[in-house]
Design a protein around this motif. Structure first.
Motif, short mmCIF file in Angstrom:
data_model
loop_
_atom_site.label_atom_id
_atom_site.label_comp_id
_atom_site.label_asym_id
_atom_site.label_seq_id
_atom_site.Cartn_x
_atom_site.Cartn_y
_atom_site.Cartn_z
N GLU A 1 9.61 -40.05 53.94
CA GLU A 1 10.11 -40.83 53.64
C GLU A 1 10.78 -40.91 52.40
OE1 GLU A 1 5.80 -41.22 51.69
OE2 GLU A 1 6.36 -43.48 51.02
N TRP A 2 11.77 -42.40 51.81
CA TRP A 2 12.57 -42.00 51.16
C TRP A 2 12.02 -43.94 50.18
CZ3 TRP A 2 13.50 -41.52 56.29
CH2 TRP A 2 13.86 -40.11 56.59
N VAL A 3 12.98 -43.31 48.45
CA VAL A 3 12.99 -44.84 48.26
C VAL A 3 14.63 -44.91 47.56
CG1 VAL A 3 12.77 -46.13 45.93
CG2 VAL A 3 11.10 -44.87 47.47
N PHE A 4 15.20 -46.07 48.19
CA PHE A 4 16.77 -46.13 48.00
C PHE A 4 16.55 -46.97 46.39
CE2 PHE A 4 16.29 -45.61 52.82
CZ PHE A 4 16.65 -43.99 52.25
N PRO A 5 17.76 -46.84 46.07
CA PRO A 5 18.00 -48.20 44.96
C PRO A 5 18.48 -49.31 45.84
CG PRO A 5 19.44 -47.20 44.96
CD PRO A 5 18.71 -46.47 45.34
N ALA A 6 18.27 -50.89 45.39
CA ALA A 6 18.41 -51.58 45.75
C ALA A 6 20.61 -51.75 45.78
CB ALA A 6 18.04 -53.22 45.48
N ALA A 7 21.29 -51.07 46.36
CA ALA A 7 22.25 -51.47 46.39
C ALA A 7 22.74 -51.12 48.13
CB ALA A 7 22.87 -49.85 45.25
N PRO A 8 24.39 -51.47 47.66
CA PRO A 8 25.10 -51.46 49.33
C PRO A 8 24.61 -50.49 50.31
CG PRO A 8 26.62 -53.13 47.72
CD PRO A 8 25.17 -51.96 47.06
N ASP A 9 24.98 -49.24 49.51
CA ASP A 9 25.23 -48.02 50.46
C ASP A 9 23.91 -47.25 50.50
OD1 ASP A 9 23.94 -46.94 47.76
OD2 ASP A 9 25.30 -45.57 47.31
N ALA A 10 22.35 -47.78 50.37
CA ALA A 10 22.02 -47.65 50.84
C ALA A 10 21.72 -47.71 51.88
CB ALA A 10 20.63 -48.51 50.46
N VAL A 11 22.09 -48.80 52.62
CA VAL A 11 21.88 -49.29 54.14
C VAL A 11 22.68 -47.48 55.20
CG1 VAL A 11 22.50 -50.20 55.83
CG2 VAL A 11 22.06 -51.39 54.13
N ARG A 12 23.84 -47.61 53.77
CA ARG A 12 24.81 -46.05 55.43
C ARG A 12 23.43 -44.93 55.63
NH1 ARG A 12 28.63 -46.08 52.39
NH2 ARG A 12 27.97 -45.25 50.86
N THR A 13 23.31 -44.78 54.11
CA THR A 13 21.95 -43.43 54.02
C THR A 13 21.13 -43.25 54.35
OG1 THR A 13 23.29 -43.08 51.31
CG2 THR A 13 21.16 -41.93 51.78
N ALA A 14 20.07 -44.74 54.68
CA ALA A 14 19.45 -45.31 54.79
C ALA A 14 19.07 -44.69 56.88
CB ALA A 14 18.79 -46.26 55.45
N ARG A 15 20.01 -45.46 57.33
CA ARG A 15 20.71 -44.80 58.99
C ARG A 15 20.48 -43.33 58.47
NH1 ARG A 15 24.57 -48.64 59.23
NH2 ARG A 15 25.54 -47.26 58.28
N SER A 16 21.81 -42.26 57.96
CA SER A 16 22.51 -41.07 58.23
C SER A 16 20.05 -40.81 58.44
CB SER A 16 23.35 -39.94 57.13
OG SER A 16 22.95 -39.88 57.52
N LEU A 17 20.24 -40.45 56.75
CA LEU A 17 18.66 -39.71 56.95
C LEU A 17 17.59 -40.64 57.92
CD1 LEU A 17 18.44 -40.12 53.20
CD2 LEU A 17 18.79 -38.00 54.38
#
Length: 134
Positions: free
Chosen positions: A13-29
């Motif tokens: 489980e992860w929580v990301f800030p609402a920032a554009p790099d969240a998409v790339r980081t989520a995909r990678s994780l």
């Protein structure tokens, strides 16, 4: 980003800030976690669908975005959840051929075993299930 994995290796489980790099980081994780769980066969589709849902959350919500993976090998399913603080459920729509967007939920619906939404304490969760290989 805040990340949590349990000791059993069946939930991440992860929580990301609402920032554009969240998409790339989520995909990678998602890809990395599924590779660690030896579920590479569903890694690409899970990462693609998470990208779609996190992108939707970024477009429409302003708060943190949660991503959760739960592997249920006994049930033969991977549960993926994407949460955001906006309470309104997403609406599936038919995109015209020249539309730049509007296909994300159609993709989720066509590529998964099943999917849906549920209200949360603050916002909503969009979830989907992918069948695991036998």
């Amino acid at each position: 980003m805040i990340g949590v994995s349990d000791n059993e290796g069946d939930c991440a489980e992860w929580v990301f800030p609402a920032a554009p790099d969240a998409v790339r980081t989520a995909r990678s994780l998602v890809r990395r976690t599924l590779r660690e769980w030896r579920l590479d066969s569903v890694g690409d589709i899970a990462a693609l669908l998470v990208s779609e849902l996190v992108t939707n959350a970024l477009r429409h919500a302003t708060g943190p975005i949660g991503v959760r993976l739960v592997c249920g090998p006994a049930a033969g399913v991977l549960l993926v959840e994407v949460s955001d603080p906006l309470p309104d459920p997403p609406r599936e729509r038919v995109a015209r051929p020249d539309d730049e967007d509007g296909r994300g939920l159609q993709l989720v619906a066509s590529a998964t075993r099943r999917w849906g939404t549920r209200p949360g304490e603050a916002g909503k969760t969009v979830w989907f299930e992918l069948a695991l290989p036998h």
